[in-house]
Write a protein that holds these residues in place. Structure first.
Motif, PDB file in Angstrom:
ATOM      1  N   GLN A 232     -62.750  26.862 -27.560  1.00  0.00           N
ATOM      2  CA  GLN A 232     -61.930  27.463 -26.502  1.00  0.00           C
ATOM      3  C   GLN A 232     -60.464  27.472 -26.933  1.00  0.00           C
ATOM      4  OE1 GLN A 232     -62.308  26.473 -22.112  1.00  0.00           O
ATOM      5  NE2 GLN A 232     -60.285  25.622 -22.489  1.00  0.00           N
ATOM      6  N   MET A 233     -60.051  26.369 -27.570  1.00  0.00           N
ATOM      7  CA  MET A 233     -58.664  26.271 -28.025  1.00  0.00           C
ATOM      8  C   MET A 233     -58.369  27.297 -29.113  1.00  0.00           C
ATOM      9  SD  MET A 233     -56.955  22.676 -28.883  1.00  0.00           S
ATOM     10  CE  MET A 233     -57.157  21.884 -27.340  1.00  0.00           C
ATOM     11  N   ALA A 234     -59.349  27.488 -30.012  1.00  0.00           N
ATOM     12  CA  ALA A 234     -59.170  28.451 -31.111  1.00  0.00           C
ATOM     13  C   ALA A 234     -59.145  29.891 -30.593  1.00  0.00           C
ATOM     14  CB  ALA A 234     -60.289  28.271 -32.147  1.00  0.00           C
ATOM     15  N   ALA A 235     -59.698  30.108 -29.383  1.00  0.00           N
ATOM     16  CA  ALA A 235     -59.766  31.481 -28.833  1.00  0.00           C
ATOM     17  C   ALA A 235     -58.620  31.772 -27.874  1.00  0.00           C
ATOM     18  CB  ALA A 235     -61.108  31.673 -28.117  1.00  0.00           C
ATOM     19  N   ARG A 236     -57.616  30.905 -27.832  1.00  0.00           N
ATOM     20  CA  ARG A 236     -56.510  31.126 -26.894  1.00  0.00           C
ATOM     21  C   ARG A 236     -55.762  32.421 -27.207  1.00  0.00           C
ATOM     22  NH1 ARG A 236     -53.705  25.239 -26.315  1.00  0.00           N
ATOM     23  NH2 ARG A 236     -54.234  25.232 -28.522  1.00  0.00           N
ATOM     24  N   PHE A 237     -55.301  33.059 -26.149  1.00  0.00           N
ATOM     25  CA  PHE A 237     -54.538  34.311 -26.236  1.00  0.00           C
ATOM     26  C   PHE A 237     -55.334  35.462 -26.849  1.00  0.00           C
ATOM     27  CE2 PHE A 237     -51.311  30.894 -26.222  1.00  0.00           C
ATOM     28  CZ  PHE A 237     -50.650  31.238 -25.061  1.00  0.00           C
ATOM     29  N   GLN A 238     -56.672  35.381 -26.786  1.00  0.00           N
ATOM     30  CA  GLN A 238     -57.497  36.472 -27.308  1.00  0.00           C
ATOM     31  C   GLN A 238     -58.211  37.161 -26.150  1.00  0.00           C
ATOM     32  OE1 GLN A 238     -60.003  35.015 -30.491  1.00  0.00           O
ATOM     33  NE2 GLN A 238     -58.277  34.051 -31.526  1.00  0.00           N
ATOM     34  N   GLN A 239     -57.537  38.139 -25.565  1.00  0.00           N
ATOM     35  CA  GLN A 239     -58.122  38.805 -24.399  1.00  0.00           C
ATOM     36  C   GLN A 239     -59.283  39.720 -24.781  1.00  0.00           C
ATOM     37  OE1 GLN A 239     -54.945  38.912 -25.414  1.00  0.00           O
ATOM     38  NE2 GLN A 239     -53.932  40.860 -24.938  1.00  0.00           N
ATOM     39  N   GLN A 240     -59.398  40.007 -26.099  1.00  0.00           N
ATOM     40  CA  GLN A 240     -60.479  40.899 -26.532  1.00  0.00           C
ATOM     41  C   GLN A 240     -61.753  40.155 -26.912  1.00  0.00           C
ATOM     42  OE1 GLN A 240     -58.678  43.188 -29.618  1.00  0.00           O
ATOM     43  NE2 GLN A 240     -57.382  44.347 -28.197  1.00  0.00           N
ATOM     44  N   GLN A 241     -61.743  38.844 -26.753  1.00  0.00           N
ATOM     45  CA  GLN A 241     -62.953  38.104 -27.138  1.00  0.00           C
ATOM     46  C   GLN A 241     -64.144  38.557 -26.289  1.00  0.00           C
ATOM     47  OE1 GLN A 241     -63.199  33.870 -25.718  1.00  0.00           O
ATOM     48  NE2 GLN A 241     -61.062  34.240 -25.164  1.00  0.00           N
ATOM     49  N   PRO A 242     -65.337  38.606 -26.895  1.00  0.00           N
ATOM     50  CA  PRO A 242     -66.517  39.032 -26.143  1.00  0.00           C
ATOM     51  C   PRO A 242     -66.916  37.992 -25.085  1.00  0.00           C
ATOM     52  CG  PRO A 242     -67.127  38.330 -28.370  1.00  0.00           C
ATOM     53  CD  PRO A 242     -65.636  38.309 -28.304  1.00  0.00           C
ATOM     54  N   ILE A 243     -67.570  38.459 -24.040  1.00  0.00           N
ATOM     55  CA  ILE A 243     -68.059  37.572 -22.971  1.00  0.00           C
ATOM     56  C   ILE A 243     -68.970  36.483 -23.556  1.00  0.00           C
ATOM     57  CG2 ILE A 243     -69.336  37.500 -20.771  1.00  0.00           C
ATOM     58  CD1 ILE A 243     -66.695  39.087 -20.648  1.00  0.00           C
ATOM     59  N   SER A 244     -69.712  36.851 -24.609  1.00  0.00           N
ATOM     60  CA  SER A 244     -70.635  35.876 -25.213  1.00  0.00           C
ATOM     61  C   SER A 244     -69.878  34.667 -25.758  1.00  0.00           C
ATOM     62  CB  SER A 244     -71.446  36.538 -26.330  1.00  0.00           C
ATOM     63  OG  SER A 244     -70.561  37.015 -27.330  1.00  0.00           O
ATOM     64  N   ASN A 245     -68.655  34.896 -26.199  1.00  0.00           N
ATOM     65  CA  ASN A 245     -67.836  33.795 -26.711  1.00  0.00           C
ATOM     66  C   ASN A 245     -67.473  32.829 -25.582  1.00  0.00           C
ATOM     67  OD1 ASN A 245     -66.489  32.750 -29.049  1.00  0.00           O
ATOM     68  ND2 ASN A 245     -64.540  33.263 -28.045  1.00  0.00           N
ATOM     69  N   TYR A 246     -67.034  33.419 -24.445  1.00  0.00           N
ATOM     70  CA  TYR A 246     -66.732  32.601 -23.255  1.00  0.00           C
ATOM     71  C   TYR A 246     -67.960  31.795 -22.840  1.00  0.00           C
ATOM     72  CZ  TYR A 246     -66.257  31.591 -18.260  1.00  0.00           C
ATOM     73  OH  TYR A 246     -66.260  30.964 -17.042  1.00  0.00           O
ATOM     74  N   LEU A 247     -69.113  32.463 -22.811  1.00  0.00           N
ATOM     75  CA  LEU A 247     -70.328  31.771 -22.355  1.00  0.00           C
ATOM     76  C   LEU A 247     -70.720  30.641 -23.311  1.00  0.00           C
ATOM     77  CD1 LEU A 247     -72.432  34.807 -21.029  1.00  0.00           C
ATOM     78  CD2 LEU A 247     -71.348  33.000 -19.651  1.00  0.00           C
ATOM     79  N   ALA A 248     -70.586  30.899 -24.619  1.00  0.00           N
ATOM     80  CA  ALA A 248     -70.917  29.848 -25.594  1.00  0.00           C
ATOM     81  C   ALA A 248     -69.990  28.641 -25.399  1.00  0.00           C
ATOM     82  CB  ALA A 248     -70.794  30.391 -27.019  1.00  0.00           C
ATOM     83  N   ASN A 249     -68.708  28.902 -25.140  1.00  0.00           N
ATOM     84  CA  ASN A 249     -67.763  27.800 -24.972  1.00  0.00           C
ATOM     85  C   ASN A 249     -68.033  26.977 -23.712  1.00  0.00           C
ATOM     86  OD1 ASN A 249     -66.602  28.660 -27.305  1.00  0.00           O
ATOM     87  ND2 ASN A 249     -64.791  29.577 -26.349  1.00  0.00           N
ATOM     88  N   ILE A 250     -68.377  27.642 -22.595  1.00  0.00           N
ATOM     89  CA  ILE A 250     -68.629  26.849 -21.384  1.00  0.00           C
ATOM     90  C   ILE A 250     -69.991  26.159 -21.450  1.00  0.00           C
ATOM     91  CG2 ILE A 250     -67.064  28.265 -19.969  1.00  0.00           C
ATOM     92  CD1 ILE A 250     -69.529  29.301 -18.461  1.00  0.00           C
ATOM     93  N   LYS A 251     -70.920  26.721 -22.215  1.00  0.00           N
ATOM     94  CA  LYS A 251     -72.182  26.003 -22.461  1.00  0.00           C
ATOM     95  C   LYS A 251     -71.888  24.655 -23.087  1.00  0.00           C
ATOM     96  CE  LYS A 251     -75.844  29.338 -23.081  1.00  0.00           C
ATOM     97  NZ  LYS A 251     -76.758  30.024 -23.991  1.00  0.00           N
TER      98      LYS A 251
END
Lengths: 327, 327
Positions: A154-173
């Motif tokens: 999640q920290m590595a993906a900061r300020f990346q508004q174009q990240q795919p939803i799958s990335n968000y889901l993997a991080n909260i998993k």
């Protein structure tokens, strides 16, 4: 949200034992450190993880001789959760959590680092006492690794508004659902519902509840107020943590968001309010709620496959309630 | 100080395996995180703890089938050490360690918190792989608790120049000597020198080496320079961590110190230099060296009670060398 458990008197009673054990374990001969540890033990929120563990344990109808062991395992889950919260608050620089001043704000970041580490150690001690020689030690360390990789990703993906939803889901998993998953599967296993099929089902239910829970948490950041939530809202945007409602709305009208988000950490309070309005305008909150609902429905269908009875009914109720919360 | 091991070719070879295993364990699918983990794996200093473990293991003449397990346990000791260093550097705000930029300085305090936590998890995983079902899991968690209480107690004693020497000694027994103690006793036990008497002797030797080592570290802060030490000197005074040389000198002429130390965090660089001169003038460094020498002598006498042979001789040499180091 401890009110949540008042409708489940047996669980509420056992959660009191969890609280007592936490106070007992967090002790020191040094007065200054004792004050810190008392505050760590009192930073209790929803007690969802030990509560879910105890509900799943009831499904197996464990005999009374198991009670002490189950209390210790429930406590291990809450202590691991508290340890991660104390370290999260350092990173987020949070002044408040559940309406209470955080350890980092009261004692400083330096003390909070060691306080969190000490809680990890006590977590580890409880596992050794209750699970030495079983595969659950490894399952616990795998969970801790999953959790930390979720936070680091999640920290590595900061300020990346174009990240795919799958990335968000993997991080909260990782950062949230892994611990819910552990709580439910340990409840099934140590309560006596220990057929591999049932333990795997419990794990899936926990994961689905955890994902839904985290999505709701992220929704509240856009739909609630600091007063209701008892913590500052919209802090995530300023820190570059773009959660599901924003990511979904962004996909509708990227250009409008890009203008504002380009300022990164320099974004102003009024610009954050504009972002929040755009998120609602482009149905980010509504779509995120729909996704959370899907995970809750999956969890409820899976709960229907558990042995029927009072515990399974209570679990149904609780899961539905988690989707209606406003705080 | 890896040079230290060049006179012990077998240990040096095994320490290479420890390094390789560390690199292998510190891995991630995420590129940004992999860069961080590579830096964590490369932050290697003296490798004293795994080196001592391996020397003690040789005393028991373990057969070759044990090699992999011994490498894993040696690695667990270095990883626990690295985890505590990463968190220490956050607290001390240190820019350098062993001449290398610290994780907190390079990646920020937030990433360093999680990086340290991840190392604790990997430490835990290695223990579960090698010690599940043995009493050594509890011995490890007790050590971690002792270590953290040492750090927290040291923090609680900041800016207290009147603290008794016994307080300083109790804190370094926790924050430093506990891990040396663990390394030596695990070496004896898992290498095959596992009679309770021998394991207890190994534990005492480790504790004495650890205390002597930490006193020397604190002496170097007053007697060395930033260039030789490859890290800033005298930082402890500004942060209120008053170590043995200062505490001993203080007892001679409290009033002279009180004037300067009353400024606490506001103490200037030139005032810190004055404190350092007073410490030397009132024999703080000399007396501290004498105390360190006592612990080293105790360790050497205890080493003489170990089974004689090449490993015991190498241990003698190494222990004496640790008292002559200037870096």
């Amino acid at each position: 949200m401890l009110d949540l458990w008042k409708h489940y008197p047996q669980i509420a009673k056992q959660l009191n034992d969890v609280r007592s054990l936490m106070h007992q374990l967090l002790s020191s001969n040094n007065q200054a450190i004792q004050a810190l540890l008392n505050d760590c033990a009192q930073q209790q929120g929803k007690m969802l993880r030990p509560g879910l563990f105890l509900l799943f344990a009831q499904l197996g109808q464990p005999d009374k001789r198991q009670t002490e062991k189950l209390t210790k395992i429930a406590t291990s889950l809450e202590i691991l959760h508290q340890a991660t919260l104390i370290h999260d608050d350092i990173i987020d620089d949070s002044p408040l959590r559940h309406g209470t001043i955080t350890i980092q704000a009261k004692y400083g970041k330096d003390t909070a680092v060691y306080a969190g580490d000490l809680l990890f150690t006590i977590f580890f001690e409880l596992l050794i006492e209750t699970m030495n020689g079983t595969p659950y030690l490894k399952i616990n360390s795998d969970t801790m690794r999953h959790l930390l990789h979720g936070e680091l990703n999640q920290m590595a993906a900061r300020f990346q508004q174009q990240q795919p939803i799958s990335n968000y889901l993997a991080n909260i998993k990782g950062k949230t659902a892994a611990l819910f998953r552990l709580a439910c599967m340990e409840g099934a296993y140590f309560g006596g519902l220990n057929q591999p099929k049932m333990v795997a089902l419990a794990a899936q239910i926990g994961e689905n509840i955890g994902i839904s829970f985290q999505i709701y948490d992220d929704i509240l950041d856009y739909s609630s107020s600091t007063v209701t939530l008892k913590k500052p809202v919209l802090e995530d945007v300023a820190q570059g943590v773009y959660t599901l409602p924003l990511l979904l709305a962004y996909q509708q009208h990227p250009a409008e968001f890009d203008q504002l988000l380009a300022k990164k950490r320099q974004i102003s309070k009024s610009e954050i309010q504009l972002v929040s309005q755009l998120v609602k305008k482009y149905h980010g909150v509504k779509q995120a709620k729909q996704l959370a609902l899907n995970y809750t429905h999956q969890a409820i269908q899976q709960i229907n496959q558990l042995p029927s009875g009072k515990a399974a009914e209570e679990l149904q109720q609780l899961t539905k309630k988690l989707l209606k919360r406003t705080f």
